[in-house]
Design an enzyme around this catalytic site. Structure first.
Site, PDB file in Angstrom:
ATOM      1  N   GLU A  89     -13.659 -41.972 -16.280  1.00 32.54           N
ATOM      2  CA  GLU A  89     -13.585 -40.513 -16.251  1.00 32.54           C
ATOM      3  C   GLU A  89     -13.635 -39.910 -17.660  1.00 32.54           C
ATOM      4  O   GLU A  89     -14.251 -38.891 -17.894  1.00 32.54           O
ATOM      5  CB  GLU A  89     -12.278 -40.099 -15.546  1.00 32.54           C
ATOM      6  CG  GLU A  89     -12.083 -38.607 -15.398  1.00 32.54           C
ATOM      7  CD  GLU A  89     -12.799 -38.022 -14.183  1.00 32.54           C
ATOM      8  OE1 GLU A  89     -13.222 -38.806 -13.325  1.00 32.54           O
ATOM      9  OE2 GLU A  89     -12.918 -36.788 -14.120  1.00 32.54           O
ATOM     10  N   ASP A  90     -12.949 -40.543 -18.608  1.00 33.26           N
ATOM     11  CA  ASP A  90     -12.711 -39.894 -19.899  1.00 33.26           C
ATOM     12  C   ASP A  90     -13.503 -40.447 -21.082  1.00 33.26           C
ATOM     13  O   ASP A  90     -13.431 -39.905 -22.178  1.00 33.26           O
ATOM     14  CB  ASP A  90     -11.211 -39.983 -20.259  1.00 33.26           C
ATOM     15  CG  ASP A  90     -10.346 -39.199 -19.277  1.00 33.26           C
ATOM     16  OD1 ASP A  90     -10.880 -38.290 -18.631  1.00 33.26           O
ATOM     17  OD2 ASP A  90      -9.147 -39.508 -19.178  1.00 33.26           O
TER      18      ASP A  90
END
Ligand code: MN
Length: 327
Positions: A89-90
């Site tokens: 996600e990051d």
């Protein structure tokens, strides 16, 4: 803020070693190597990121992995997934990278974790729908939900550094979704801590006042529990069985609920604590023995018949089996 890079590096390694130490009893051959590989990948992927508190981001996945092993009792696969739960996600790492390096099983869990996060982007009006989706994921691999709970627990424990509006959003999500989920899964300690943290961030004054009163009455309560147990201890010893007794105060959140529902002050909440008698016996004898102990307790103390709960004849759906009563 001045950052001492050397000191920080030492702290990261220290925390990583602590995780390994806690995981050690459950590790099989080759597991430590895989955990190291996941840690190295996460460390590198998050290297320029910091948490709101200013700490290196890697502290978070390390803490989540530690909760998984220490507080939930999960194994190597979950530790690895927890360490990398935020990388897709990051960071620039892609799911295909994870699959190539760690295989399909780990990739699928991380994919599940990434997707659950997306489910919450729509705000709190869709809670019921979110809940349904989470339970749906649950049937695929329950570890996704368990790691997510560990993730949420750590975020709640470190909510202090978040801005006020974010604190309230996260706290509300926690009480509507994660605490009931932990309850359903039989993770009582985590459910209780999530509820208490919710109260701490939504009503700090009430939280502090109850916490302070529980603290102030601790000595008297422990003395009372000790007295209470004397005759029961004696009878249980005569039975020649293995047992353990635990007395603990009710959670801050549950005391607050009582005060609010019955509109009474702290001093009038009568069941401020619970006593557990844990019996170690064979499967075929446990039901009869539990009732025997119930009978001993009620020989000395008058039970309230309305408060008897028999989760031995009909266990809870999460497998919980116990007798509850109020005397
Ligand atoms: Mn996370």
């Amino acid at each position: 803020m001045v950052i001492d890079a050397e000191l920080e590096k030492k702290e990261i390694i220290g925390r990583y070693r602590r995780l390994l130490r806690k995981a050690k009893p459950i590790l099989n051959d080759g597991d430590a190597k895989l955990i190291k590989k996941a840690f190295t990948l996460a460390l590198e992927a998050h290297k320029d990121m910091r948490r709101k508190s200013g700490e290196p981001f890697i502290f978070h996945p390390l803490a989540v992995a530690e909760i998984c092993v220490e507080e939930i009792g999960l194994g190597t696969t979950s530790i690895i997934a927890a360490l990398m739960h935020d990388v897709v996600e990051d960071t620039d790492i892609e799911l295909t990278d994870i699959e190539r390096l760690f295989g399909k099983k780990i990739a699928r869990i991380i994919d599940g974790l990434t997707k659950i996060r997306g489910v919450f982007e729509y705000g709190t009006s869709q809670q019921a729908e979110n809940f349904r989706k989470m339970l749906f994921t649950l049937s695929e691999d329950v570890r996704v939900i368990l790691i997510k709970l560990a993730d949420r627990l750590h975020n709640m424990r470190t909510l202090d550094s978040m801005p006020r509006n974010k604190q309230l959003k996260v706290a509300n999500e926690t009480i509507y979704l994660y605490a009931p989920l932990a309850h359903r899964l039989g993770l009582n300690a985590i459910k209780t801590e999530l509820e208490d943290l919710y109260l701490r961030f939504t009503d700090r004054a009430v939280y502090s006042s109850i916490a302070q009163k529980i603290d102030a009455t601790r000595a008297a309560r422990n003395k009372f529990i000790k007295q209470f147990m004397i005759p029961i201890n004696e009878e249980l010893n005569k039975l020649n069985i293995d047992f353990e007794i635990k007395g603990r105060p009710k959670s801050i959140h549950s005391i607050f609920n009582k005060m609010r529902k019955q509109n009474i002050p702290f001093e009038e909440v009568f069941d401020l604590f619970a006593i557990r008698i844990i019996l170690d016996t064979s499967l075929e004898h446990e039901k009869a023995l539990c009732w025997q102990v119930y009978s001993i307790v009620t020989d000395f103390y008058t039970p309230n018949p309305d408060r008897l709960r028999d989760w031995i004849s009909t266990p809870k759906s999460n497998g919980y089996e116990s007798l509850h009563t109020t005397v």
